[in-house]
Design a protein around this motif. Structure first.
Motif, PDB file in Angstrom:
ATOM      1  N   PRO A   1      28.122  -9.969-136.727  1.00  0.00           N
ATOM      2  CA  PRO A   1      28.233 -11.441-136.584  1.00  0.00           C
ATOM      3  C   PRO A   1      26.955 -11.981-135.781  1.00  0.00           C
ATOM      4  O   PRO A   1      26.596 -13.136-136.140  1.00  0.00           O
ATOM      5  CB  PRO A   1      29.612 -11.449-135.600  1.00  0.00           C
ATOM      6  CG  PRO A   1      30.374 -10.332-135.989  1.00  0.00           C
ATOM      7  CD  PRO A   1      29.370  -9.358-136.101  1.00  0.00           C
TER       8      PRO A   1
ATOM      9  N   VAL B   1      30.008 -20.568-140.641  1.00  0.00           N
ATOM     10  CA  VAL B   1      31.103 -20.580-139.650  1.00  0.00           C
ATOM     11  C   VAL B   1      32.063 -19.649-139.983  1.00  0.00           C
ATOM     12  O   VAL B   1      32.450 -18.758-139.592  1.00  0.00           O
ATOM     13  CB  VAL B   1      31.897 -22.082-139.493  1.00  0.00           C
ATOM     14  CG1 VAL B   1      33.111 -21.966-138.741  1.00  0.00           C
ATOM     15  CG2 VAL B   1      30.790 -22.954-139.067  1.00  0.00           C
ATOM     16  N   ARG B   2      32.668 -19.674-141.456  1.00  0.00           N
ATOM     17  CA  ARG B   2      33.634 -18.707-141.918  1.00  0.00           C
ATOM     18  C   ARG B   2      33.124 -17.211-141.787  1.00  0.00           C
ATOM     19  O   ARG B   2      33.871 -16.353-141.374  1.00  0.00           O
ATOM     20  CB  ARG B   2      34.059 -19.045-143.457  1.00  0.00           C
ATOM     21  CG  ARG B   2      34.389 -20.386-143.676  1.00  0.00           C
ATOM     22  CD  ARG B   2      35.816 -20.602-143.560  1.00  0.00           C
ATOM     23  NE  ARG B   2      36.601 -21.735-143.797  1.00  0.00           N
ATOM     24  CZ  ARG B   2      37.374 -21.914-144.732  1.00  0.00           C
ATOM     25  NH1 ARG B   2      37.654 -20.827-145.624  1.00  0.00           N
ATOM     26  NH2 ARG B   2      37.898 -23.007-145.140  1.00  0.00           N
TER      27      ARG B   2
ATOM     28  N   ARG C   1      31.016 -16.204-140.018  1.00  0.00           N
ATOM     29  CA  ARG C   1      30.816 -15.635-138.490  1.00  0.00           C
ATOM     30  C   ARG C   1      32.049 -15.402-137.718  1.00  0.00           C
ATOM     31  O   ARG C   1      32.281 -14.632-136.989  1.00  0.00           O
ATOM     32  CB  ARG C   1      30.076 -16.934-137.760  1.00  0.00           C
ATOM     33  CG  ARG C   1      29.906 -16.679-136.335  1.00  0.00           C
ATOM     34  CD  ARG C   1      28.976 -16.121-135.884  1.00  0.00           C
ATOM     35  NE  ARG C   1      29.405 -15.279-134.511  1.00  0.00           N
ATOM     36  CZ  ARG C   1      28.410 -14.994-133.728  1.00  0.00           C
ATOM     37  NH1 ARG C   1      26.987 -15.153-133.899  1.00  0.00           N
ATOM     38  NH2 ARG C   1      28.658 -14.363-132.530  1.00  0.00           N
ATOM     39  N   MET C   2      33.142 -16.129-138.312  1.00  0.00           N
ATOM     40  CA  MET C   2      34.625 -15.954-137.741  1.00  0.00           C
ATOM     41  C   MET C   2      35.251 -14.584-138.500  1.00  0.00           C
ATOM     42  O   MET C   2      36.332 -14.250-138.118  1.00  0.00           O
ATOM     43  CB  MET C   2      35.352 -17.254-137.987  1.00  0.00           C
ATOM     44  CG  MET C   2      34.892 -18.384-137.653  1.00  0.00           C
ATOM     45  SD  MET C   2      34.996 -18.854-135.898  1.00  0.00           S
ATOM     46  CE  MET C   2      36.537 -19.636-136.175  1.00  0.00           C
TER      47      MET C   2
ATOM     48  N   LEU D   1      28.759 -22.602-133.008  1.00  0.00           N
ATOM     49  CA  LEU D   1      29.752 -22.654-133.449  1.00  0.00           C
ATOM     50  C   LEU D   1      30.566 -24.063-132.514  1.00  0.00           C
ATOM     51  O   LEU D   1      30.967 -24.823-132.967  1.00  0.00           O
ATOM     52  CB  LEU D   1      30.854 -21.495-133.216  1.00  0.00           C
ATOM     53  CG  LEU D   1      30.728 -20.239-134.165  1.00  0.00           C
ATOM     54  CD1 LEU D   1      31.786 -19.143-133.829  1.00  0.00           C
ATOM     55  CD2 LEU D   1      30.849 -21.053-135.527  1.00  0.00           C
ATOM     56  N   HIS D   2      30.041 -23.895-131.307  1.00  0.00           N
ATOM     57  CA  HIS D   2      30.721 -24.904-130.338  1.00  0.00           C
ATOM     58  C   HIS D   2      29.867 -25.132-129.134  1.00  0.00           C
ATOM     59  O   HIS D   2      30.113 -26.204-128.376  1.00  0.00           O
ATOM     60  CB  HIS D   2      32.197 -24.545-129.843  1.00  0.00           C
ATOM     61  CG  HIS D   2      31.933 -23.059-129.346  1.00  0.00           C
ATOM     62  ND1 HIS D   2      31.353 -22.708-128.081  1.00  0.00           N
ATOM     63  CD2 HIS D   2      32.394 -21.923-129.812  1.00  0.00           C
ATOM     64  CE1 HIS D   2      31.625 -21.399-127.967  1.00  0.00           C
ATOM     65  NE2 HIS D   2      32.206 -21.027-129.129  1.00  0.00           N
TER      66      HIS D   2
ATOM     67  N   GLU E   1      35.909 -14.165-141.437  1.00  0.00           N
ATOM     68  CA  GLU E   1      36.886 -14.673-142.694  1.00  0.00           C
ATOM     69  C   GLU E   1      36.388 -13.781-143.799  1.00  0.00           C
ATOM     70  O   GLU E   1      35.322 -14.142-144.270  1.00  0.00           O
ATOM     71  CB  GLU E   1      37.144 -15.938-142.651  1.00  0.00           C
ATOM     72  CG  GLU E   1      37.939 -16.726-141.883  1.00  0.00           C
ATOM     73  CD  GLU E   1      38.184 -18.155-141.925  1.00  0.00           C
ATOM     74  OE1 GLU E   1      38.040 -18.640-142.926  1.00  0.00           O
ATOM     75  OE2 GLU E   1      38.260 -18.885-140.715  1.00  0.00           O
TER      76      GLU E   1
ATOM     77  N   THR F   1      26.331 -19.339-130.604  1.00  0.00           N
ATOM     78  CA  THR F   1      27.116 -18.895-131.902  1.00  0.00           C
ATOM     79  C   THR F   1      26.693 -19.834-132.857  1.00  0.00           C
ATOM     80  O   THR F   1      27.169 -19.806-134.193  1.00  0.00           O
ATOM     81  CB  THR F   1      28.363 -18.412-131.466  1.00  0.00           C
ATOM     82  OG1 THR F   1      29.214 -19.725-131.280  1.00  0.00           O
ATOM     83  CG2 THR F   1      28.597 -17.447-130.447  1.00  0.00           C
TER      84      THR F   1
END
Ligand code: GDP
Ligand code: ZN
Length: 311
Positions: A252, A302-303, A305-306, A277-278, A308, A275
């Motif tokens: 990741p 994002v997907r 990285r998570m 992301l946030h 998914e 990351t």
């Protein structure tokens, strides 16, 4: 040594075109030779494929008309996957020395799944293979619509070729793009890979498809792999194994490096381990807000990285 032909030091240079269960078809100046690997090449390297299609090799011709692969030249690059094995991992080489990855998607029917496209592109970036996007079935949509779907990939730096296997649109460009290169071909089924190859060289697509069919039927992921020579020079190989390339091949934390539009911004983020992301002070999210990164590409990031599954 018994069975050797002629001067023992004479090795032929060749290119592996086909690999099947330990047998390799090598194209040489005297024609194709079916070869096996010299025993010593197999020693001490059990953790991955020793040779694969696309490898440049040196072979010794035997009296019985077959050959022995004596040397494998260092690879410029390759597409490989880590295949899990009981008690370890195995590095399976899908193709050695590809010049490019051509990813075929339809503009419609089936609807293009851009997440899947982005995942292919990430794989290409990781393996340092230039990627070309073939946006096929352009006859099914307005050109404007096709540009809305695929146009922004050009801004990221990818070549996009719009084609129709049915009307012939873009086929010269597609053909030119394959010429004199080793191309790994992929894309979802139904996108028109076979039709495109058939359209540029009659029968060519069917030959390529037969091999990937046979491969899919096999118990192991790669039973046969083959590159097909193009009449104008160059080779095309379907790479069904690429679709099963698991995301766990990519950490990741390294993912941001495989998005060319994100990569240069990372150093501008406030936190070095951002990351994207946030975190506050994230240069990547700022670029998304200012329209410098396409929202769909960021969404894919994002997907992925998570963790998914994007398929
Ligand atoms: P593959 O699975 O990627 O090899 O896709 P195929 O070449 O088998 O094509 C799948 C379907 O899409 C077939 O019915 C083709 O006739 C159709 N097809 C392929 N290319 C085009 C195109 O450019 N336009 C349209 N309208 N249909 C296409
Ligand atoms: Zn960031």
């Amino acid at each position: 040594m018994e069975g050797l032909l002629g001067d023992e030091n004479h090795l032929l240079s060749g290119l592996i075109k086909r690999s099947q269960s330990g047998f390799f078809t090598v194209e040489t100046e005297i024609g194709d030779l079916v070869c096996t690997l010299r025993g010593r090449l197999k020693r001490g390297k059990p953790s991955g494929d020793i040779a694969a299609i696309g490898d440049r090799v040196r072979v010794r011709r035997l009296e019985n008309g077959t050959g022995l692969i004596e040397e494998i030249e260092p690879r410029d690059r390759m597409i490989s996957r880590r295949a899990p094995l009981p008690g370890g991992e195995y590095e399976q080489i899908i193709i050695a020395n590809p010049d490019q990855l051509a990813v075929v998607f339809a503009c419609a029917n089936p609807e293009p799944r851009l997440r899947m496209l982005d995942r292919f592109l990430v794989i290409a970036e990781k393996q340092e293979i230039p990627a070309v996007i073939i946006a096929n079935k352009i006859d099914l949509v307005e050109f404007k619509t096709a540009l809305e779907i695929f146009g922004h990939y050009r801004d990221v730096g990818y070549k996009v070729i719009y084609t129709s296997a049915h009307t012939g649109y873009g086929l010269d460009e597609f053909k030119g793009c394959l010429e004199k290169k080793i191309t790994a071909l992929t894309g979802p089924s139904g996108a028109g890979k076979t039709s495109l190859l058939n359209a540029i060289h009659p029968g060519f697509g069917l030959a390529v498809r037969e091999v990937s069919r046979a491969t899919r039927k096999g118990k192991h992921t790669t039973v046969i792999s083959e590159m097909f020579p193009l009449p104008g020079g160059g080779y095309v190989a379907d790479t069904p194994g690429l679709r099963s390339l698991a995301l766990w091949d990519i950490e990741p934390e390294e993912l941001d490096a495989y998005f060319p539009e994100i990569r240069p911004l990372v150093s501008a983020c406030q936190f070095s381990d951002c990351t994207h992301l946030h975190e506050p002070g994230c240069a990547v999210r700022e670029a998304v807000e200012h329209g410098k990164i396409h929202p769909q590409r960021y969404e894919s990031y994002v997907r992925l990285r998570m963790g998914e599954d994007a398929w």
